[in-house]
Design an enzyme around this catalytic site. Structure first.
Site, short mmCIF file in Angstrom:
data_model
loop_
_atom_site.label_atom_id
_atom_site.label_comp_id
_atom_site.label_asym_id
_atom_site.label_seq_id
_atom_site.Cartn_x
_atom_site.Cartn_y
_atom_site.Cartn_z
N ARG A 122 0.81 -1.24 0.00
CA ARG A 122 0.00 0.00 0.00
C ARG A 122 0.83 1.27 0.00
O ARG A 122 0.37 2.34 0.41
CB ARG A 122 -0.96 0.02 1.19
N LYS A 143 2.44 11.76 -10.68
CA LYS A 143 1.60 10.84 -11.44
C LYS A 143 2.42 9.61 -11.81
O LYS A 143 3.47 9.74 -12.44
CB LYS A 143 1.12 11.50 -12.73
N GLU A 185 9.37 19.40 -24.10
CA GLU A 185 8.61 19.67 -22.86
C GLU A 185 9.21 20.87 -22.13
O GLU A 185 8.50 21.61 -21.45
CB GLU A 185 8.61 18.44 -21.94
N LYS A 227 6.86 23.59 -13.76
CA LYS A 227 5.91 22.49 -13.54
C LYS A 227 5.55 22.40 -12.06
O LYS A 227 4.39 22.20 -11.70
CB LYS A 227 6.48 21.16 -14.03
N GLU A 237 -5.00 17.64 -10.12
CA GLU A 237 -5.53 17.97 -11.43
C GLU A 237 -7.00 18.36 -11.40
O GLU A 237 -7.86 17.71 -11.99
CB GLU A 237 -5.33 16.79 -12.40
N ARG A 241 -3.90 22.64 -13.63
CA ARG A 241 -2.90 21.71 -14.12
C ARG A 241 -3.10 21.37 -15.60
O ARG A 241 -2.16 20.96 -16.28
CB ARG A 241 -2.94 20.44 -13.26
N ASN A 245 -1.07 20.62 -20.55
CA ASN A 245 -1.41 19.81 -21.73
C ASN A 245 -1.28 20.56 -23.04
O ASN A 245 -1.75 20.09 -24.08
CB ASN A 245 -2.83 19.25 -21.60
N HIS A 248 -0.80 18.74 -26.29
CA HIS A 248 -0.98 17.31 -26.03
C HIS A 248 -2.25 16.72 -26.64
O HIS A 248 -2.31 15.52 -26.85
CB HIS A 248 -0.94 17.03 -24.53
N HIS A 252 -1.17 13.66 -28.54
CA HIS A 252 -1.60 12.30 -28.19
C HIS A 252 -2.29 11.62 -29.37
O HIS A 252 -2.12 10.42 -29.58
CB HIS A 252 -2.57 12.34 -26.99
N HIS A 265 7.32 11.02 -27.93
CA HIS A 265 6.30 11.88 -27.32
C HIS A 265 6.59 13.37 -27.55
O HIS A 265 5.71 14.13 -27.96
CB HIS A 265 6.21 11.57 -25.82
#
Ligand code: NAD
Ligand code: ZN
Length: 364
Positions: A122, A143, A185, A227, A237, A241, A245, A248, A252, A265
């Site tokens: 956990r 994340k 980025e 960031k 988020e 936030r 993107n 993106h 994506h 990417h």
């Protein structure tokens, strides 16, 4: 150079410098890591031959016990199957609640190892040692995730690291294409929040591409700080936030339609950022934004034109899948000027199609 990510009890430092990996043990001691419990180093088979020994030697000589799990390089390792293999190493290696999981690698290793750290018993301590430029992005924000065959990053958690050790020397072995992709980025962080930094990236493009230690150290520090500012204000988020993107939505879609592998990417979001600039101009938000943005991206050897073989219908379908659609309209991060963006709702689907057409011709 140290950046503090402010998240209350979950705050942590990012150390950015050359020569950090050989001194890794000292940082673990400083952050109270146990000498009794084993620590799991997760890395990939491209990073391991260059950098694993340095880290392991530092830790073992100081008296730390280590267990190593080497996964295959590439996005394919962000899977439940590889997750289970790393878990097996953790259990067989006898990791306990005072152990940590150390990610030595790029964003793939970071996301995978972080998800192991978030879920083993956990949740145990997580330490990031990024070895790509792109990972300056993934090492902030907490994340962590693996992919599902039907959707990227679908199985994950928020799990903040205890510390991040960013050794600039590890970047010297990075292939040039990965360098440029990571810098995409970095520029993005300038484009969303810091005009001077965006222009700085362009002016120092040659030094950044050559991995000049001063330029790279400053660029990563600034990128990480921007960031961190955004994440500190919106850890889970909720809204703000989303500005991260930029580029993106289209990016994506390009990755999904081309199949992971054709575009890195950073390359896909570079084309996406060029598209966002076109969208800004179409919405009369910023004159000349496309020319300015693409000049920055091109200086870093990044692509800014949508290739012909990626069909408009497929890209639109991929964007719909990316949950950015609502009743024929879309949500986009749109620049207002260099260094500032807004989240714009209700963008008609047809306008996005027009932008894709322009993007194919490089903006004409
Ligand atoms: P990556 O980890 O696959 O690294 C890119 C390539 O470079 C790989 O082939 C790797 O083996 C190799 N490599 C890494 N370091 C090296 C070094 N020092 N020398 C030589 N080769 C090296 O990919 P990435 O570009 O770092 O990250 C992409 C991943 O990051 C994606 O899965 C993406 O979803 C994730 N990501 C996560 C976040 C987040 O917030 N968690 C943010 C952005 C991206
Ligand atoms: Zn990204």
């Amino acid at each position: 150079r140290t950046v503090h990510v402010e998240l209350g009890e979950r705050s942590y430092p990012i150390y950015i410098d050359s020569g950090l990996l050989p001194k890794a043990a000292a940082y673990l001691i400083k952050h109270g890591m146990s000498m009794k419990s084993p620590h799991l180093i997760v890395t990939d088979d491209k990073v391991a031959p260059y950098h694993l020994e340095t880290l392991r030697t530092s830790l073992e000589q100081a008296g730390f016990k280590t267990v190593v799990s080497i996964v295959k390089s590439g996005e394919g390792s962000k899977s439940l199957q590889v997750f289970e293999e790393v878990m097996t190493s953790a259990i067989q290696g006898g990791l306990d609640r005072s152990s940590s999981v150390i990610a030595l690698g790029g964003g793939v290793v970071g996301d995978l190892a972080g998800f192991v750290a978030a879920t083993y018993m956990r949740g145990i301590a997580f330490i990031q040692m990024p070895t790509t430029i792109l990972a300056h992005d993934s090492s902030v924000g907490g994340k962590v995730a693996v992919n599902h065959p039907l959707a990227k990053n679908m199985i994950g958690a928020f799990h903040q690291p205890e510390l991040v050790l960013y050794d600039l020397d590890t970047l010297k072995t990075l292939p040039p294409r990965e360098v440029s992709a990571g810098l995409a980025e970095m520029v993005k962080h300038g484009l969303i929040k810091d005009q001077a930094f965006a222009y700085w990236c362009k002016e120092h493009a040659a030094e950044l591409l050559a991995l000049d230690q001063d330029a790279l150290g400053y660029g990563l520090q600034r990128g990480v700080s921007i960031k961190a500012e955004v994440v500190s204000q919106d850890e889970r988020e909720g809204g703000l936030r989303a500005i991260l993107n930029l580029g993106h939505t289209i990016g994506h879609a390009i990755e999904a339609v081309a199949g992971y592998g054709e575009f890195l990417h950073g390359e896909a979001i570079s084309i996406g950022m060029a598209g966002s600039a076109l969208l800004a101009e179409a919405l009369s938000r910023g004159e000349g934004l496309h020319a300015e943005t693409t000049a920055m991206l091109k200086a870093l050897n990044l692509p800014v034109v949508l290739p012909d073989h990626l069909k408009e219908d497929d890209l639109m379908a991929a964007m719909k899948h990316d949950k950015k659609f609502k009743e024929g309209t879309m949500i986009f991060v749109v620049p207002d000027s260099i260094g500032s963006v807004s989240i714009v709702k209700d963008i008609p689907e047809q306008l996005v199609r027009d932008i894709l057409k322009q993007l194919r011709k490089g903006g004409e």
